[in-house]
Design a protein around this motif. Structure first.
Motif, short mmCIF file in Angstrom:
data_model
loop_
_atom_site.label_atom_id
_atom_site.label_comp_id
_atom_site.label_asym_id
_atom_site.label_seq_id
_atom_site.Cartn_x
_atom_site.Cartn_y
_atom_site.Cartn_z
N ILE A 126 4.73 -0.93 1.59
CA ILE A 126 4.41 0.48 1.36
C ILE A 126 3.47 0.58 0.17
O ILE A 126 3.73 0.00 -0.89
N ILE A 127 2.38 1.33 0.35
CA ILE A 127 1.53 1.72 -0.78
C ILE A 127 1.69 3.23 -0.96
O ILE A 127 1.45 4.00 -0.03
N ASP A 128 2.11 3.64 -2.14
CA ASP A 128 2.38 5.04 -2.45
C ASP A 128 1.33 5.52 -3.45
O ASP A 128 1.29 5.05 -4.59
N VAL A 129 0.49 6.45 -3.01
CA VAL A 129 -0.64 6.89 -3.83
C VAL A 129 -0.43 8.34 -4.27
O VAL A 129 -0.32 9.24 -3.44
N LYS A 130 -0.38 8.54 -5.56
CA LYS A 130 -0.29 9.90 -6.11
C LYS A 130 -1.69 10.37 -6.44
O LYS A 130 -2.46 9.66 -7.08
N PRO A 131 -2.07 11.58 -6.03
CA PRO A 131 -3.40 12.08 -6.39
C PRO A 131 -3.44 12.55 -7.83
O PRO A 131 -2.40 12.83 -8.44
N PRO B 233 3.44 2.37 -15.82
CA PRO B 233 3.52 1.36 -14.77
C PRO B 233 3.77 -0.02 -15.35
O PRO B 233 3.06 -0.46 -16.26
N PRO B 234 4.82 -0.71 -14.88
CA PRO B 234 5.15 -2.01 -15.46
C PRO B 234 4.07 -3.05 -15.17
O PRO B 234 3.44 -3.01 -14.11
N PRO B 235 3.86 -3.98 -16.09
CA PRO B 235 2.80 -4.99 -15.91
C PRO B 235 3.24 -6.17 -15.04
O PRO B 235 2.53 -7.17 -14.99
N ASP B 236 4.41 -6.07 -14.38
CA ASP B 236 4.93 -7.19 -13.59
C ASP B 236 3.98 -7.52 -12.45
O ASP B 236 3.73 -6.71 -11.57
N ARG B 237 3.44 -8.72 -12.46
CA ARG B 237 2.54 -9.17 -11.41
C ARG B 237 3.09 -10.41 -10.70
O ARG B 237 2.35 -11.15 -10.07
N SER B 238 4.40 -10.61 -10.79
CA SER B 238 4.99 -11.80 -10.18
C SER B 238 5.02 -11.71 -8.66
O SER B 238 4.99 -12.73 -7.98
N SER B 239 5.09 -10.49 -8.09
CA SER B 239 5.18 -10.34 -6.65
C SER B 239 3.89 -9.78 -6.05
O SER B 239 3.38 -10.31 -5.06
N PHE B 240 3.39 -8.70 -6.62
CA PHE B 240 2.16 -8.09 -6.13
C PHE B 240 1.17 -7.94 -7.28
O PHE B 240 1.57 -7.73 -8.43
N ILE B 241 -0.10 -8.04 -6.96
CA ILE B 241 -1.16 -7.68 -7.89
C ILE B 241 -1.86 -6.48 -7.30
O ILE B 241 -2.30 -6.51 -6.14
N ILE B 242 -1.94 -5.39 -8.05
CA ILE B 242 -2.54 -4.16 -7.54
C ILE B 242 -3.44 -3.55 -8.60
O ILE B 242 -3.13 -3.59 -9.80
N SER B 243 -4.58 -3.02 -8.16
CA SER B 243 -5.48 -2.28 -9.04
C SER B 243 -6.04 -1.10 -8.25
O SER B 243 -6.07 -1.12 -7.02
N ALA B 244 -6.45 -0.06 -8.97
CA ALA B 244 -6.97 1.14 -8.33
C ALA B 244 -8.02 1.79 -9.22
O ALA B 244 -7.94 1.71 -10.45
N SER B 245 -8.99 2.43 -8.58
CA SER B 245 -10.03 3.15 -9.32
C SER B 245 -10.52 4.31 -8.48
O SER B 245 -10.38 4.30 -7.25
N ALA B 246 -11.07 5.32 -9.15
CA ALA B 246 -11.62 6.49 -8.46
C ALA B 246 -13.10 6.59 -8.76
O ALA B 246 -13.56 6.24 -9.86
N VAL C 6 -0.57 7.45 -10.60
CA VAL C 6 0.09 6.16 -10.35
C VAL C 6 -0.04 5.77 -8.88
O VAL C 6 0.08 6.60 -7.98
N VAL C 7 -0.28 4.48 -8.66
CA VAL C 7 -0.25 3.88 -7.32
C VAL C 7 0.78 2.76 -7.34
O VAL C 7 0.74 1.89 -8.22
N LYS C 8 1.73 2.81 -6.39
CA LYS C 8 2.79 1.80 -6.33
C LYS C 8 2.69 1.02 -5.03
O LYS C 8 2.27 1.55 -4.00
N VAL C 9 3.11 -0.22 -5.06
CA VAL C 9 3.21 -1.05 -3.86
C VAL C 9 4.55 -1.79 -3.91
O VAL C 9 4.99 -2.22 -4.98
N TYR C 10 5.23 -1.88 -2.76
CA TYR C 10 6.49 -2.60 -2.74
C TYR C 10 6.80 -3.07 -1.32
O TYR C 10 6.31 -2.52 -0.34
N ASN D 2 2.03 13.01 -2.25
CA ASN D 2 1.57 11.63 -2.21
C ASN D 2 1.19 11.18 -0.81
O ASN D 2 1.74 11.66 0.19
N ALA D 3 0.27 10.21 -0.74
CA ALA D 3 -0.03 9.52 0.50
C ALA D 3 0.82 8.25 0.56
O ALA D 3 0.83 7.47 -0.40
N VAL D 4 1.54 8.06 1.66
CA VAL D 4 2.37 6.87 1.85
C VAL D 4 1.76 6.06 2.98
O VAL D 4 1.70 6.51 4.12
#
Length: 745
Positions: free
Chosen positions: A649-654, A606-619, A721-725, A688-690
């Motif tokens: 869109i938040i795309d969550v892979k289990p 996962p790219p560290p680009d935080r210029s547009s969105f900041i996202i974090s996830a934990s289980a 991986v969890v993606k947001v765009y 995935n959950a979209v």
């Protein structure tokens, strides 16, 4: 129709009299029979079908239609039986490097005891270790079951077949105090399951497109490059050649984007392009019965689905009655698409008329249209006066449906546009106005607008395009849409002096370079407009004559050749490439045009680009209790340049061995007075959950949770991986990973 409760379709392999019958399970249908048949005047018909031979309960129902009415039969049931069978417990997918336990459970439905020998077929694609102390030949008495297990370590990426066979074997020993029998039929049962082995990280797609139009010979060099952080073994490349610009979209009518289709607008992407493609192929005499059937199927399903987003007042919105009101822009989009599609499928004209009437009630005194409902596609605002852009879109939609400039709504709308266009500075708005006045036949306005647009044109790589910024530093969905409107306007009216086919071809060259591997572009609307424009250009430049030979030479000198002629110009010709990275030489010889696309797929962390969105996830979850669900917490903040986003869109892979529970998604830090970040819809696409969000405001943090129940145990778990765009500004994106919360599974 039969509904499958536990069913597995199977294939029986005939054998000699000395060999037992082997039943192989490898297909798991949700329905077994779904047939339309004609019944003679006798009123009776006998149909023979082979029943999948597993322990299965089926439920059947039927109905019939005739000139005198409709008949419905009572339901009936059917049970299929076999002496014993084996089932497998396998995750849907795992990541290379993970290890899982394969479980094979054998059920005995005989009234006697049997000795079962269970065998896992060898494979070079995975290694298998037997568990300590496990035996793979065991007694199995009546109505009993046994589970056998192996530890599986996948060795390669891609699809892996796992085959397990259970055989009832002869034995002189007793099962307890009971003798062992061997069934005369169904002695051997096998099951094959497919496992997808994925690479770590996030999947990336990169396309290198070339539109080559040789009069003799044209050569190009295409350099396939990989980033330094590419996941080992994940890179795959291919080259494809088509003789028609519309060919790639034609191959992927069901999925033009690697993006979800969960709203009323996104559904139209499966609807509108079929119309343009049908019109083009019909006009060039290339429409085959098979292509027509496929396109009409998508039109019908898209039409039926879109009606679910209709409001009671005949307007449409992204989520239908779940939204407070219909949306002006989407209602115009649906109106024009339904109107065009009536040529090919049944569409009730009342829906078109009602949508136009609803839009007419949104027209203001000055002739412009008021924006009603939430507009997810915020770039439609087109600068300081979004009413001008919205009104241009609506009037263009009505003119496309042959409403004349004397129609009261159209007439007032054009008056609004003429009186206010001087206030518009945005390139997007000017391109849309150019198209609208082209349809209205206003040559004076066309000349004025093309002069202004031409002054802002940007040249790159032999192509011509327009951008929201004058230096062309941004290339995204909006740039494709702007450029497509300019091309659409040029191709929809009389030729303008100095802006003939040569000028249009430079636009097409740039647009073709933006096309993705699926035949679409960046997002929804740019794909719809671009394909409409390309279809018009293709029709204007279509020539059945000529032929082109394309030669692809790899870095090591391996040569791949393609031949394009009139008989196969729509045929999708593709070849895998083995050398990545590397420079490939492309040589086209002959007369005509061919579209060459190199497609590169690979994974990166996962790219560290935080210029547009900041996202974090934990289980989190209870580690001491097996098979307990985990709760995934996702924190998202928009950090871009705008005050608020489009739809997000938040795309969550289990995690491997887990699945998503789409009903569990919650926004946990909701402010009752704020609609920002509200969850509008949750879909499951693949594993995935979209999650669809209406919008996010800059600097506002949102926290979401969802549950992932466990399906099958997997060891050495890799991160998920969890993606947001932003759906319409796809360059604004971010990704993160979360890990299993316990040190040992």
């Amino acid at each position: 129709m039969f509904d499958d409760f536990e069913a597995k379709e199977s294939i029986s392999i005939a054998s000699s009299s000395n060999q037992p019958l082997v039943t192989i399970h490898k297909y798991f249908p949700e329905t077994w029979i779904w047939d339309l048949v004609s019944v003679s005047q006798s009123g009776a018909l006998t149909i023979s079908k082979t029943v999948p031979d597993s322990i299965t309960k089926w439920q059947a129902g039927s109905f019939c239609t005739s000139p005198v009415g409709f008949g419905l039969a009572p339901k009936t049931t059917l049970k299929a039986f076999q002496p014993f069978f084996v089932t497998l417990t396998v995750p849907n997918n795992v990541i290379l490097g993970e290890v899982f336990t394969l479980k094979a459970t054998v059920f005995n439905y005989l009234h006697s005891c049997i000795v079962v020998k269970v065998t896992l077929a060898n494979s070079q694609k995975f290694s298998a270790n037997k568990c300590n102390g496990c035996q793979y030949t065991k007694c199995l008495c009546a109505d009993d079951s046994r589970t056998f297990s192996w530890t599986i370590t996948p060795l390669v990426l891609g699809e892996v077949s796992i085959s397990v066979t259970a055989e009832a074997v002869q034995s002189l020993n007793l099962c307890g105090k009971r003798p062992v029998t061997v069934p005369q039929k169904g002695r051997i049962d096998s099951v094959i399951k497919k496992l997808q082995v994925l690479a770590e990280g996030t999947k990336q797609f990169k396309s290198y497109n070339e539109l080559l139009c040789p009069s003799d010979v044209v050569e190009k060099t295409v350099s396939l490059t990989l980033p330094k952080n590419v996941v080992d073994g994940s890179a795959k490349a291919s080259v494809s050649v088509l003789g028609d610009l519309m060919g790639r979209a034609l191959q992927n009518l069901a999925s033009l984007l690697a993006m979800p289709y969960g709203s009323g607008e996104q559904n139209m992407l499966r609807f509108a392009p079929n119309i343009f493609i049908l019109q083009y192929l019909e006009s060039t005499n290339q429409l085959t019965p098979q292509i027509r059937s496929t396109a009409l199927t998508y039109l019908v399903s898209g039409y039926q689905r879109e009606l679910t987003y209709k409001h009671n007042d005949a307007s449409y919105s992204a989520y239908g009655m779940d939204d407070a009101s219909g949306n002006t822009w989407l209602t115009a989009f649906v109106m024009k698409s339904f109107g065009h599609a009536r040529r090919y499928i049944f569409i009730d004209q009342v829906f078109v008329n009602q949508a136009k009437a609803w839009l007419g009630h949104r027209q203001q005194r000055n002739g412009c249209f008021a924006s009603v409902g939430q507009l997810f596609h915020t770039s439609m605002k087109g600068g300081v006066n979004d009413e001008v852009t919205l009104s241009a879109y609506i009037i263009a939609a009505m003119l496309e449906l042959n409403y004349t400039i004397t129609d009261p709504v159209v007439k007032k709308g054009l008056s609004c546009l003429r009186n206010t266009y001087t206030q518009v500075n945005a390139t997007y708005a000017k391109a849309l106005l150019f198209y609208t006045f082209t349809l209205a036949g206003d040559q004076a306005m066309r000349n004025t607008l093309i002069s202004q647009l031409n002054a802002k044109a940007i040249f790159s790589g032999g192509g011509r395009y327009w951008s929201r910024v004058n230096n062309g530093s941004v290339t995204d969905s909006l740039e494709v849409e702007i450029t497509s409107y300019v091309l659409l306007a040029l191709m929809s009216g009389p030729q303008l002096s100095g802006f003939g086919l040569g000028y249009s071809s430079s636009i097409v060259r740039w647009l073709s370079q933006q096309q993705n591997a699926f035949g679409g572009f960046f997002s929804t609307q740019d794909t719809v407009v671009a394909l409409q424009a390309l279809a018009k250009y293709s029709l204007a430049t279509y020539s059945p004559a000529g032929g082109v030979n394309v030669t692809i030479t790899s870095p090591s000198g391996v040569i791949t050749t393609f031949t394009i002629n009139q008989s196969n110009r729509l045929q999708y010709q593709k070849s895998k490439l083995q050398e990545v990275p590397g420079d490939y030489n492309v040589k086209a010889k002959g007369k005509g045009c061919v579209y060459v696309q190199f497609t590169l797929r690979y994974n990166i962390p996962p790219p560290p680009d935080r210029s547009s969105f900041i996202i974090s996830a934990s289980a989190s979850g209870i580690c001491r209790v097996p098979n307990q669900p985990l709760e995934v917490t996702i924190t998202v903040k928009y950090n871009g340049q705008r005050l608020e986003t489009n739809m997000v869109i938040i795309d969550v892979k289990p995690l491997s061995g887990f699945r998503v529970d789409t009903t569990s998604v919650q926004l946990v830090n909701s402010n009752s007075n704020s609609k920002n970040g509200v969850v509008k819809r949750v879909d499951q696409i693949g594993c995935n959950a979209v999650i669809y969000l209406n919008k996010l405001r800059k600097g506002e943090e949102k926290v979401y949770t969802l549950t992932i129940p466990q399906r099958a145990p997997v060891e050495k778990l890799k991160p998920a991986v969890v993606k947001v765009y932003d759906y319409y500004e796809t360059r604004e994106k971010a990704a993160t990973e979360y890990t299993f919360p316990c040190p040992v599974l």
